[in-house]
Design a protein around this motif. Structure first.
Motif, PDB file in Angstrom:
ATOM      1  N   HIS A 177      -6.453  -2.093  10.281  1.00  0.00           N
ATOM      2  CA  HIS A 177      -5.543  -3.185  10.621  1.00  0.00           C
ATOM      3  C   HIS A 177      -4.136  -2.984  10.056  1.00  0.00           C
ATOM      4  CE1 HIS A 177      -9.118  -5.144  12.066  1.00  0.00           C
ATOM      5  NE2 HIS A 177      -9.678  -5.020  10.875  1.00  0.00           N
ATOM      6  N   LEU A 178      -3.823  -1.785   9.591  1.00  0.00           N
ATOM      7  CA  LEU A 178      -2.494  -1.497   9.063  1.00  0.00           C
ATOM      8  C   LEU A 178      -1.456  -1.452  10.178  1.00  0.00           C
ATOM      9  CD1 LEU A 178      -3.365   1.418   6.606  1.00  0.00           C
ATOM     10  CD2 LEU A 178      -2.674  -0.897   5.952  1.00  0.00           C
ATOM     11  N   ARG A 204       1.120   0.724  11.470  1.00  0.00           N
ATOM     12  CA  ARG A 204       1.452   2.139  11.323  1.00  0.00           C
ATOM     13  C   ARG A 204       2.643   2.559  12.189  1.00  0.00           C
ATOM     14  NH1 ARG A 204      -2.275   5.746   9.723  1.00  0.00           N
ATOM     15  NH2 ARG A 204      -0.388   6.923   9.203  1.00  0.00           N
ATOM     16  N   VAL A 225       2.291   1.181   6.622  1.00  0.00           N
ATOM     17  CA  VAL A 225       2.159   2.564   6.159  1.00  0.00           C
ATOM     18  C   VAL A 225       2.699   3.472   7.255  1.00  0.00           C
ATOM     19  CG1 VAL A 225       0.555   4.386   5.473  1.00  0.00           C
ATOM     20  CG2 VAL A 225       0.156   2.039   4.728  1.00  0.00           C
ATOM     21  N   THR A 271       6.492   5.760   4.395  1.00  0.00           N
ATOM     22  CA  THR A 271       5.528   5.193   3.450  1.00  0.00           C
ATOM     23  C   THR A 271       6.220   4.890   2.123  1.00  0.00           C
ATOM     24  OG1 THR A 271       3.736   6.395   4.508  1.00  0.00           O
ATOM     25  CG2 THR A 271       3.352   5.647   2.251  1.00  0.00           C
ATOM     26  N   VAL A 331      -3.729   6.936   3.824  1.00  0.00           N
ATOM     27  CA  VAL A 331      -4.782   6.272   4.590  1.00  0.00           C
ATOM     28  C   VAL A 331      -6.109   6.995   4.394  1.00  0.00           C
ATOM     29  CG1 VAL A 331      -5.601   5.802   6.935  1.00  0.00           C
ATOM     30  CG2 VAL A 331      -3.252   5.233   6.291  1.00  0.00           C
ATOM     31  N   ILE A 387       3.034  -7.218   9.813  1.00  0.00           N
ATOM     32  CA  ILE A 387       1.784  -6.830   9.153  1.00  0.00           C
ATOM     33  C   ILE A 387       0.687  -7.875   9.356  1.00  0.00           C
ATOM     34  CG2 ILE A 387       3.053  -5.492   7.419  1.00  0.00           C
ATOM     35  CD1 ILE A 387       2.317  -7.666   5.376  1.00  0.00           C
ATOM     36  N   THR A 416      -8.861   0.446   6.798  1.00  0.00           N
ATOM     37  CA  THR A 416      -7.442   0.626   7.096  1.00  0.00           C
ATOM     38  C   THR A 416      -7.100   0.423   8.575  1.00  0.00           C
ATOM     39  OG1 THR A 416      -7.699   3.013   7.465  1.00  0.00           O
ATOM     40  CG2 THR A 416      -7.260   2.290   5.203  1.00  0.00           C
ATOM     41  N   MET A 457       0.885  -1.158   0.000  1.00  0.00           N
ATOM     42  CA  MET A 457       0.000   0.000   0.000  1.00  0.00           C
ATOM     43  C   MET A 457       0.925   1.211   0.000  1.00  0.00           C
ATOM     44  SD  MET A 457      -3.011   0.989   2.692  1.00  0.00           S
ATOM     45  CE  MET A 457      -3.678   2.655   2.819  1.00  0.00           C
ATOM     46  N   VAL A 516      -6.890  -3.845   4.104  1.00  0.00           N
ATOM     47  CA  VAL A 516      -5.504  -4.052   3.699  1.00  0.00           C
ATOM     48  C   VAL A 516      -4.641  -4.307   4.931  1.00  0.00           C
ATOM     49  CG1 VAL A 516      -3.484  -3.010   2.606  1.00  0.00           C
ATOM     50  CG2 VAL A 516      -5.741  -2.622   1.641  1.00  0.00           C
ATOM     51  N   LEU A 517      -3.782  -5.333   4.850  1.00  0.00           N
ATOM     52  CA  LEU A 517      -2.735  -5.567   5.836  1.00  0.00           C
ATOM     53  C   LEU A 517      -1.420  -5.176   5.178  1.00  0.00           C
ATOM     54  CD1 LEU A 517      -3.625  -9.002   7.495  1.00  0.00           C
ATOM     55  CD2 LEU A 517      -4.474  -6.720   8.011  1.00  0.00           C
ATOM     56  N   SER A 518      -0.826  -4.098   5.654  1.00  0.00           N
ATOM     57  CA  SER A 518       0.389  -3.564   5.061  1.00  0.00           C
ATOM     58  C   SER A 518       1.082  -2.680   6.076  1.00  0.00           C
ATOM     59  CB  SER A 518       0.053  -2.756   3.792  1.00  0.00           C
ATOM     60  OG  SER A 518       1.237  -2.373   3.105  1.00  0.00           O
TER      61      SER A 518
END
Length: 293
Positions: free
Chosen positions: A85-86, A88, A63, A94, A73, A123, A83, A13, A59-61
């Motif tokens: 569950h990102l 962070r 950021v 990013t 986001v 993640i 978002t 992402m 999305v699991l990523s």
């Protein structure tokens, strides 16, 4: 309380910086064109496309907490992507993708996904919490490291998930070998990616899809630019469909659009041929500059 997601998209992402020239470019060319700064990354592109089909993707990523991450986001949420569950708080910036396209397609690209790669297994932390016991579809992005993809192939938290796998680029296709060896997932490839996994050149999408199934994959869909797409499955007939001809307006994200349209059709219980047709037509519309649906 926020409703849970329908689908998890695990992977990149980031911000896409896409320069496009309206003519054919030679190496070293310096030509006028347009430069766009848009949300991107395979996982996010698929999630945005799924949201347009009326689904609730998360999305699991990784950021960053930087201004670019905050803006990304906010834009993802505006586009219908969950978002919450990102990862962070990794302390990482990013990520960014930069691509150059001309009238014939992609010339070159650089994907700076170091933050995603460095975040690694972090993640997937939501699978131990709010997303534990996940059994719905999961889109896996080949921007994940080979070690992380291998971990996912044997991760008990995803053992009942419907895996949909996309390599992100030909250079990352070989990262999918652990998933093929584990006979996990439905693979979405272009012909070059399929040839890399098959270990040989193939004249068309159907031959390429069958070759990857012969390597051990249970199910493979292959695109081939303006030429017919194909789906091969172990123990089932191979299907093909010729996409409608279009004028090329963009190419980045076409494969992600194909996957999203195909998955949306299958979740709507459409048969194999109808799902393949919807995917090919959606990708062609994307290439022509339209958003589908």
């Amino acid at each position: 309380m926020t409703a849970p997601p329908d689908i998890l998209c695990i992977g990149a992402m980031l911000w896409d910086v896409i320069g496009r020239a309206p003519r054919r470019m030679a190496p070293g060319a310096d030509v006028p064109g347009r430069i766009r700064h848009i949300p991107g990354g395979v996982a996010l592109n698929v999630a945005v496309a799924l949201a347009r089909w009326g689904l609730r993707p998360a999305v699991l990523s990784a950021v960053g907490r930087d201004p670019e991450g905050a803006a990304l986001v906010a834009e993802a949420e505006r586009l219908g992507v969950l978002t919450a569950h990102l990862a962070r708080d990794t302390g990482l910036p990013t990520d960014t993708y930069m691509g150059i396209e001309d009238s014939e397609g992609l010339i070159a690209a650089i994907a700076d996904v170091h933050s995603l790669e460095d975040a690694g297994i972090a993640i997937l932390a939501p699978l131990d919490g709010a997303l534990s016991g996940w059994t719905a579809p999961v889109v896996l992005d080949g921007n994940l490291t080979e070690d992380l993809l291998a971990s996912v192939a044997r991760d008990p938290r995803l053992s009942r998930a419907d895996l949909r796998v996309v390599p992100a680029s030909p250079g990352k296709a070989e990262r999918l070998e652990p998933l093929i060896a584990a006979r996990r997932g439905c693979f979405y490839l272009n012909r070059l990616e399929a040839e890399i996994l098959a270990g040989r050149a193939c004249p068309d999408a159907a031959t390429a899809a069958q070759a990857v199934v012969a390597r051990g994959a249970a199910r493979v869909l292959v695109t081939d630019g303006p030429h017919p797409v194909a789906e091969a499955m172990a123990g089932a007939p191979t299907l093909t469909f010729a996409p409608p001809p279009v004028t090329v307006a963009r190419v980045t994200g076409a494969g992600d659009c194909f996957l999203a349209a195909h998955l949306a059709a299958e979740l709507n219980r459409q048969p194999r041929d109808a799902a393949l047709r919807q995917a090919a037509c959606a990708a062609a519309a994307h290439v022509s500059g339209k958003d589908v649906p």
